[in-house]
Design a protein around this motif. Sequence first.
Motif, PDB file in Angstrom:
ATOM      1  N   THR A 106       1.386  -1.978   7.418  1.00 21.95           N
ATOM      2  CA  THR A 106       0.660  -3.239   7.501  1.00 21.95           C
ATOM      3  C   THR A 106       0.398  -3.509   8.979  1.00 21.95           C
ATOM      4  O   THR A 106       1.111  -3.002   9.838  1.00 21.95           O
ATOM      5  CB  THR A 106       1.429  -4.385   6.811  1.00 21.95           C
ATOM      6  OG1 THR A 106       0.661  -5.589   6.893  1.00 21.95           O
ATOM      7  CG2 THR A 106       2.797  -4.618   7.418  1.00 21.95           C
ATOM      8  N   ASN A 107      -0.633  -4.301   9.240  1.00 27.62           N
ATOM      9  CA  ASN A 107      -1.122  -4.466  10.607  1.00 27.62           C
ATOM     10  C   ASN A 107      -1.167  -5.955  10.972  1.00 27.62           C
ATOM     11  O   ASN A 107      -2.239  -6.544  11.124  1.00 27.62           O
ATOM     12  CB  ASN A 107      -2.514  -3.817  10.685  1.00 27.62           C
ATOM     13  CG  ASN A 107      -3.050  -3.753  12.096  1.00 27.62           C
ATOM     14  OD1 ASN A 107      -2.341  -4.028  13.072  1.00 27.62           O
ATOM     15  ND2 ASN A 107      -4.327  -3.404  12.210  1.00 27.62           N
ATOM     16  N   ASP A 133       6.485   8.158   4.008  1.00 27.65           N
ATOM     17  CA  ASP A 133       7.293   6.949   4.210  1.00 27.65           C
ATOM     18  C   ASP A 133       8.628   7.086   3.487  1.00 27.65           C
ATOM     19  O   ASP A 133       9.655   6.614   3.970  1.00 27.65           O
ATOM     20  CB  ASP A 133       6.513   5.730   3.709  1.00 27.65           C
ATOM     21  CG  ASP A 133       5.252   5.496   4.528  1.00 27.65           C
ATOM     22  OD1 ASP A 133       5.322   4.815   5.555  1.00 27.65           O
ATOM     23  OD2 ASP A 133       4.193   6.036   4.156  1.00 27.65           O
ATOM     24  N   THR A 192     -12.308 -17.514   5.184  1.00 27.91           N
ATOM     25  CA  THR A 192     -12.357 -16.118   5.616  1.00 27.91           C
ATOM     26  C   THR A 192     -12.239 -15.227   4.385  1.00 27.91           C
ATOM     27  O   THR A 192     -11.807 -15.684   3.331  1.00 27.91           O
ATOM     28  CB  THR A 192     -11.194 -15.795   6.572  1.00 27.91           C
ATOM     29  OG1 THR A 192      -9.968 -16.033   5.878  1.00 27.91           O
ATOM     30  CG2 THR A 192     -11.248 -16.649   7.825  1.00 27.91           C
ATOM     31  N   SER A 231      -3.761  -9.182  10.743  1.00 30.42           N
ATOM     32  CA  SER A 231      -3.831  -9.806   9.422  1.00 30.42           C
ATOM     33  C   SER A 231      -3.022 -11.087   9.261  1.00 30.42           C
ATOM     34  O   SER A 231      -3.190 -11.788   8.268  1.00 30.42           O
ATOM     35  CB  SER A 231      -3.407  -8.808   8.342  1.00 30.42           C
ATOM     36  OG  SER A 231      -2.084  -8.352   8.565  1.00 30.42           O
ATOM     37  N   GLN A 272       5.473   1.851  11.560  1.00 26.36           N
ATOM     38  CA  GLN A 272       5.277   3.096  10.819  1.00 26.36           C
ATOM     39  C   GLN A 272       3.891   3.032  10.217  1.00 26.36           C
ATOM     40  O   GLN A 272       3.631   2.229   9.325  1.00 26.36           O
ATOM     41  CB  GLN A 272       6.371   3.120   9.750  1.00 26.36           C
ATOM     42  CG  GLN A 272       6.434   4.265   8.829  1.00 26.36           C
ATOM     43  CD  GLN A 272       7.736   4.173   8.018  1.00 26.36           C
ATOM     44  OE1 GLN A 272       8.807   3.863   8.557  1.00 26.36           O
ATOM     45  NE2 GLN A 272       7.660   4.402   6.738  1.00 26.36           N
ATOM     46  N   ASP A 273       2.979   3.868  10.725  1.00 24.15           N
ATOM     47  CA  ASP A 273       1.580   3.779  10.301  1.00 24.15           C
ATOM     48  C   ASP A 273       0.963   5.162  10.360  1.00 24.15           C
ATOM     49  O   ASP A 273       1.615   6.125  10.780  1.00 24.15           O
ATOM     50  CB  ASP A 273       0.808   2.782  11.201  1.00 24.15           C
ATOM     51  CG  ASP A 273      -0.405   2.182  10.506  1.00 24.15           C
ATOM     52  OD1 ASP A 273      -1.396   2.901  10.285  1.00 24.15           O
ATOM     53  OD2 ASP A 273      -0.373   0.968  10.192  1.00 24.15           O
ATOM     54  N   ASN A 314      -8.481 -14.119  12.418  1.00 23.80           N
ATOM     55  CA  ASN A 314      -7.163 -14.752  12.436  1.00 23.80           C
ATOM     56  C   ASN A 314      -6.771 -15.330  13.791  1.00 23.80           C
ATOM     57  O   ASN A 314      -5.725 -15.969  13.902  1.00 23.80           O
ATOM     58  CB  ASN A 314      -6.093 -13.803  11.904  1.00 23.80           C
ATOM     59  CG  ASN A 314      -6.084 -13.806  10.381  1.00 23.80           C
ATOM     60  OD1 ASN A 314      -6.255 -14.850   9.754  1.00 23.80           O
ATOM     61  ND2 ASN A 314      -5.926 -12.632   9.800  1.00 23.80           N
ATOM     62  N   THR A 362      -8.674   0.320   9.198  1.00 21.67           N
ATOM     63  CA  THR A 362      -8.134   1.550   9.790  1.00 21.67           C
ATOM     64  C   THR A 362      -8.749   2.778   9.118  1.00 21.67           C
ATOM     65  O   THR A 362      -8.931   3.793   9.763  1.00 21.67           O
ATOM     66  CB  THR A 362      -6.594   1.615   9.726  1.00 21.67           C
ATOM     67  OG1 THR A 362      -6.177   1.656   8.369  1.00 21.67           O
ATOM     68  CG2 THR A 362      -5.963   0.436  10.443  1.00 21.67           C
ATOM     69  N   ASN A 386       3.697  -7.517   2.930  1.00 23.96           N
ATOM     70  CA  ASN A 386       2.462  -8.248   3.227  1.00 23.96           C
ATOM     71  C   ASN A 386       1.856  -8.774   1.931  1.00 23.96           C
ATOM     72  O   ASN A 386       0.835  -9.459   1.949  1.00 23.96           O
ATOM     73  CB  ASN A 386       1.475  -7.367   3.981  1.00 23.96           C
ATOM     74  CG  ASN A 386       0.936  -6.252   3.110  1.00 23.96           C
ATOM     75  OD1 ASN A 386       1.390  -6.057   1.990  1.00 23.96           O
ATOM     76  ND2 ASN A 386      -0.023  -5.519   3.619  1.00 23.96           N
ATOM     77  N   GLN A 413      -5.199 -18.304  -1.260  1.00 23.83           N
ATOM     78  CA  GLN A 413      -5.136 -18.527   0.187  1.00 23.83           C
ATOM     79  C   GLN A 413      -5.732 -19.864   0.583  1.00 23.83           C
ATOM     80  O   GLN A 413      -6.012 -20.109   1.749  1.00 23.83           O
ATOM     81  CB  GLN A 413      -5.877 -17.403   0.942  1.00 23.83           C
ATOM     82  CG  GLN A 413      -5.211 -16.056   0.785  1.00 23.83           C
ATOM     83  CD  GLN A 413      -6.005 -14.933   1.391  1.00 23.83           C
ATOM     84  OE1 GLN A 413      -7.197 -15.077   1.653  1.00 23.83           O
ATOM     85  NE2 GLN A 413      -5.351 -13.799   1.620  1.00 23.83           N
ATOM     86  N   GLN A 428       0.800  -1.230   0.000  1.00 21.77           N
ATOM     87  CA  GLN A 428       0.000   0.000   0.000  1.00 21.77           C
ATOM     88  C   GLN A 428       0.830   1.276   0.000  1.00 21.77           C
ATOM     89  O   GLN A 428       0.298   2.368   0.200  1.00 21.77           O
ATOM     90  CB  GLN A 428      -0.943  -0.015   1.206  1.00 21.77           C
ATOM     91  CG  GLN A 428      -1.891  -1.210   1.183  1.00 21.77           C
ATOM     92  CD  GLN A 428      -2.700  -1.351   2.444  1.00 21.77           C
ATOM     93  OE1 GLN A 428      -3.124  -0.359   3.019  1.00 21.77           O
ATOM     94  NE2 GLN A 428      -2.910  -2.570   2.890  1.00 21.77           N
ATOM     95  N   HIS A 457      -9.662  -4.466   4.711  1.00 16.94           N
ATOM     96  CA  HIS A 457      -8.725  -5.114   5.641  1.00 16.94           C
ATOM     97  C   HIS A 457      -9.052  -4.832   7.104  1.00 16.94           C
ATOM     98  O   HIS A 457     -10.150  -5.107   7.537  1.00 16.94           O
ATOM     99  CB  HIS A 457      -7.301  -4.662   5.315  1.00 16.94           C
ATOM    100  CG  HIS A 457      -6.903  -5.076   3.935  1.00 16.94           C
ATOM    101  ND1 HIS A 457      -5.756  -4.670   3.340  1.00 16.94           N
ATOM    102  CD2 HIS A 457      -7.512  -5.880   3.042  1.00 16.94           C
ATOM    103  CE1 HIS A 457      -5.670  -5.196   2.132  1.00 16.94           C
ATOM    104  NE2 HIS A 457      -6.717  -5.927   1.946  1.00 16.94           N
ATOM    105  N   THR A 458      -8.083  -4.268   7.821  1.00 17.24           N
ATOM    106  CA  THR A 458      -8.267  -4.131   9.263  1.00 17.24           C
ATOM    107  C   THR A 458      -9.009  -2.828   9.606  1.00 17.24           C
ATOM    108  O   THR A 458      -8.961  -2.372  10.731  1.00 17.24           O
ATOM    109  CB  THR A 458      -6.935  -4.258  10.023  1.00 17.24           C
ATOM    110  OG1 THR A 458      -6.131  -3.087   9.826  1.00 17.24           O
ATOM    111  CG2 THR A 458      -6.146  -5.482   9.529  1.00 17.24           C
TER     112      THR A 458
END
Length: 799
Positions: free
Chosen positions: A441-442, A517, A655, A446, A467-468, A750, A666, A170, A337, A145, A663-664
Amino acid sequence: MSDRSRIRFPWGVRTPYGRGDVWPARVDTNLADGLAPEDVERWVPSASVLHSNGDAFDIGVRGGRIVGVRGRAGDRVNRGRLDPKDLYAWRATASADRLTTPLLRVDGQLVPCDWDAAMERITRRAKELLAETGPESIGFYTSGQLFLEEYYTLAVTARGGIGTNHLDGNTRLCTATAAESLKESFGCDGQPGTYTDIDHADVIALYGHNVAETQSVLWERILDRLAGPRPPALLCVDPRPTPVARHATVHLAPIPGTNVALMNTLLRELLEHGWIDRDYIAAHTVGFEELAATVAEWTPERGAAVCGVPAEDIRRAACLLGTTRRLVSTVLQGFYQSHQATAAAVQVNNTHLVRGMLGRPGCGVLQMNGQPTAQNTRECGADGDLPGFRNWANDDHVAELARLWNVEPGVLAHDGPPTHAMRIMELAESGELGLLWISATNPAVSLPELSRIRRILARDSLFLVVQDIFLTETAALADVVLPAAAWGEKTGTFTNADRTVHLSERAVEPPGQARSDLAIFLDFARRMDLRDRDGDPLPPWDDEHGAFAAWQRCSAGRPCDYTGLDYAQLRRGGRQWPRRAGYGDEEAERLYADGAFFARPDDCESYGKDLVTGEPWDEKRYREVNPDGRAMIKAAPYVRSPEPPSPDYPLALITGRTIYHFHTRTKTGRTPQLQDAAPDVWVELAEADARAAGIRDGDLVEVATPRAALRARAQVTGIRPGVVFVPFHYGYWDLPDADVPGAARTRAANELTRTEVDPASKQPLFKTAAARIRRVDDAHTAARPAARGRAGVPQVTGA
Ligand SMILES: Nc1nc2c(c(=O)[nH]1)N[C@H]1C(S)=C(S)[C@@H](COP(=O)(O)OP(=O)(O)OC[C@H]3O[C@@H](n4cnc5c(=O)[nH]c(N)nc54)[C@H](O)[C@@H]3O)O[C@H]1N2
Ligand SMILES: Nc1nc2c(c(=O)[nH]1)N[C@H]1C(S)=C(S)[C@@H](COP(=O)(O)OP(=O)(O)OC[C@H]3O[C@@H](n4cnc5c(=O)[nH]c(N)nc54)[C@H](O)[C@@H]3O)O[C@H]1N2
Ligand SMILES: [Mo]
């Protein structure tokens, strides 16, 4: 159509078109309440970072703030359309809880500090580790990302500067299998097909790909073809009744983990009926005989018994594939997956190779990407590959990189391939890795088997940098947290699933002290005093322009050639690679149109692997098998899943995703329109399984695997009996402290998944586990809010 209704009607109104026509434009816009387009002061070019489709749009700016988005009518990818996430989630960038300063762990607590303090703490630890144990004690885990310029900077810093082999993205969780299957079949990563193939196709086959929810603008393109003259037929292979399945001419709902058995059965039907192109096979491929021998035993009856689908449906599906003149196939996580991921994805390539259906309008394979910039992680070598699709096992390729970066070849030479993400976690678990730097990434939500991941990331022996843009579940475990500038606050390029490169420019300033970044990675390289052989700073550039120019040199002559692209062109719209100077759109549209592959032993990105064991082939074997660099038809026998349903855990757990969240969550969890549409975790199960367990729609249930249990509301659907589905979007950041794992509330999918990777691609098998389900007593649940309606399920199918 009103803005709000795009939540309930995610695919908007139809603009039908016929085969071979140009997809009509339709411009989608969403602006802050009360604003009209003329109130926008500036429109800044960008594209979506919430999926891999690469939908292009402009960011509207007013008073130094992002106030909306407007699709780009002229762009080749979306012709103006936007999906619900892109329409609404720009709001999250301005959330009040963005990270605005670095944070340092002091006496167990994360406290705000300045950049000097944070970076000094990191570089001190890195220098100690380099001196004590060397580069292999430092690892980097990045994303799909960030921007191309950021990945290339990180790759040069980590591989050329620090000299570690432990750098992965990721993308390992996401498109490692796409990349691996392309290398196995064509010798090299790089998408053969293009989205315009959808305009020409007579059959579109979607394998484990819920495109309607995960690349919903591409689905609109398909819906518009379905609504027009000479519509294509659809084949859907998915255990769930997805919107794709509901529109399919043939829907096969296999038992999860049986994809290879199904593909072998379909391939045998093609061979039995002579639905193959013998001239193409003879001229352009190797390996056909082995395939014929491997699939020979897979009669429709045998495939039906293993996969749990009617033999007649398999025959109908094969007839679609075998008799069409224009076939497009797409593959995504239901294959990548699931059990035997690479082996299954390669069999899709094989359907195209045996039919000679590659490189012509309407004939293409799309081994899809998922994340917006996953392609760039892969091509820049910020994952387990070397930059420019170079082969780590080819000394000439490694020497060439060393020359480009002006470093000693020894710095880049390692005993094995770049370390994959799950192996990096194991090295952290064993204490061999002393510093892990996680960007964008988290993993505390994940990665599979979360209790183990949390334990690893919290280890005293591991210095963790995160770093987010938000304080995620992962950032909460860090020793140092670095606040990054988000999309819209920085400039860079990225490439979608059909090789279209977009430019995304800075529209507004990042909040507080947040920095891009790119700036953070370069600051680290400077503070570490990384240098090349002549003592000049490494990387030698200072901004995105320098990084892009350096990447162009690295990509020159490789399949992902960017030398003919520049920011000024990209500002006008997306363009595909390969793009040497002077190349036009035509030449970039499809790879391998001439039946020539990037697979000669001296050129190929990989010498390949055994699809079942993952055992790498060496150069000698590759030269024997494929001396002329043809496409490779690689066969694979079916092997039973590592965790099939059992008497204790009688169900198969899979899943995945809903259209409303990314995704998570955010960003999408901080966007009221999206969060309200899918506020909490649910579990999808079949009527028969619900009845057997005394579960009604909306009940609170517990789903357990041998690793953990979670609680969720039941949604009874037409999913294949014996299968349960849980979305993986729901971690813990938006729950009260008391509701975290170990306490009342466990809800992350997960927690349940297992640490098992595909032998070839090393991608975790997020869609392969055995589970059981039970209704939770109402007395426990009275206090819990019920999910509103059917969370995550769009109301209308868009027909
Ligand atoms: N709305 C939304 N869009 C997204 C994302 C998001 O989070 N939200 N994420 C992006 C990213 S990074 C990715 S990787 C893509 C993923 O995009 P998809 O792969 O389309 O999404 P998933 O829901 O993970 O999985 C797809 C389907 O696989 C099926 N499946 C599960 N097990 C099996 C099996 O054994 N065999 C078969 N044949 N099918 C199976 C599931 O039922 C599911 O419908 O989406 C991208 N787009
Ligand atoms: N069970 C199960 N697990 C899965 C999957 C599944 O289908 N099932 N799918 C897998 C797949 S395909 C994927 S791609 C992964 C995704 O898993 P993750 O990558 O962990 O998910 P995200 O929530 O996208 O995490 C991205 C992080 O980057 C931050 N971020 C956003 N923009 C920026 C930026 O510009 N700079 C920085 N530094 N940070 C930024 C976000 O706030 C967020 O915390 O999940 C995988 N896990
Ligand atoms: Mo992904």
